[in-house]
Enzyme design. Structure first.
Site, PDB file in Angstrom:
ATOM      1  CG  HIS A 170      43.287  41.771  40.767  1.00  0.00           C
ATOM      2  ND1 HIS A 170      43.076  41.535  39.428  1.00  0.00           N
ATOM      3  CD2 HIS A 170      42.946  40.619  41.416  1.00  0.00           C
ATOM      4  CE1 HIS A 170      42.637  40.297  39.267  1.00  0.00           C
ATOM      5  NE2 HIS A 170      42.549  39.724  40.451  1.00  0.00           N
ATOM      6  CE  LYS A 174      46.832  39.740  40.180  1.00  0.00           C
ATOM      7  NZ  LYS A 174      47.354  38.581  40.939  1.00  0.00           N
TER       8      LYS A 174
END
Length: 282
Positions: A170, A174
């Site tokens: 990600h 995040k």
């Protein structure tokens, strides 16, 4: 109590449209959801929430799209939910729980894409679902949920003789790891094999680890750049490997899945649901 609402909410043409409030309205996902609502024929933006410190407070929620909706972004949760049927929330656990407390009081249903909840917090959400229907899933993408179904089938067939590893990547912003989607993948596979993920998950490897426990499910996390979300599950056997992968290139898939969840909730007053319920995959 009064709030700023979209003219579309009260217009005759949109009387039957589902009225949706968006939490985290000025964030990346919030804006994607607002854009999806603008393009929807059966849902309309009815409220926009953000944290008090957001510079977007007081501005029109669709200003970034170059036009005015009449819905102002507010930090007043009750005002932001006053005209909504459903809240879509992709924020942080503490924020989501605070929003749900107001949803419960006002009779507003919820679609929750927030991840990182503790078991105690999940229990709180389940309690709210006894009063207002909730769809909660770590990933609202239709493709991801179809992938989860495929993993369920694969895990049943390869419960022995194959080592299972979940690799997820990600963007750098995040804050939780592994991702909620990766954990959901692990849960689905563990359940299919009659295991408990809490007992068989391996989240870290460093130094002399010894041989791999054949009953374990391993997780590897990558964070960097602007990766929207990549997930691969590796089933490694003797003489062959199977990889099941899902890659997201746009958050629009999460937004469209969220609107499918909103439509599903129209037929439910109370209850706790997930995307398997929404997509008829159970």
């Amino acid at each position: 109590m009064t709030g700023t609402t979209s003219p579309a909410v009260s217009s005759p043409a949109s009387a039957a449209r589902c009225r949706v409030a968006i939490a985290g309205a000025s964030g990346r996902m919030g804006r994607m959801l607002i854009e999806a609502l603008r393009d929807s024929d059966d849902c309309v933006l009815a409220g926009a929430l953000d944290v008090p410190a957001s510079p977007a407070i007081g501005s029109d929620a669709t200003a970034f799209l170059g036009h005015a909706s009449g819905v102002a972004i507010t930090a007043d949760v009750a005002a932001g939910l006053a005209n909504a049927d459903v809240l879509i929330d992709f924020t942080r656990p503490e924020g989501t729980l605070a929003h749900l407390a107001v949803c419960s009081r006002l009779g507003v249903k919820a679609v929750i894409g927030t991840t990182g909840f503790s078991d105690a917090q999940k229990a709180e959400i389940a309690a709210y679902a006894q009063r207002n229907a909730i769809v909660m899933a770590p990933n609202m993408s239709v493709g991801v949920n179809v992938t989860l179904k495929l993993l369920q089938m694969a895990a049943k067939a390869m419960s022995t003789g194959y080592d299972i590893e979940v690799i997820e990547a990600h963007h750098r912003h995040k804050v939780d790891a592994p991702s909620g989607t990766a954990l959901k993948m692990g849960e689905v596979m563990a359940e299919a094999m009659g295991r408990n993920l809490k007992e068989c998950a391996v989240y870290e490897r460093y130094g002399h680890t010894g041989e791999r426990d054949p009953s374990s499910i391993g997780f590897a996390t990558i964070r960097g750049g602007d990766i929207v979300g990549d997930h691969t599950v590796l089933f490694a056997g003797i003489g062959e490997r199977i990889e099941i992968t899902h890659k997201s290139s746009s958050r629009s898939t999460y937004a469209q899945g969220s609107l499918r969840a909103v439509r599903f909730l129209a037929g439910h007053r109370t209850g706790m649901f997930d995307m398997f319920d929404v997509l008829g995959l159970k």
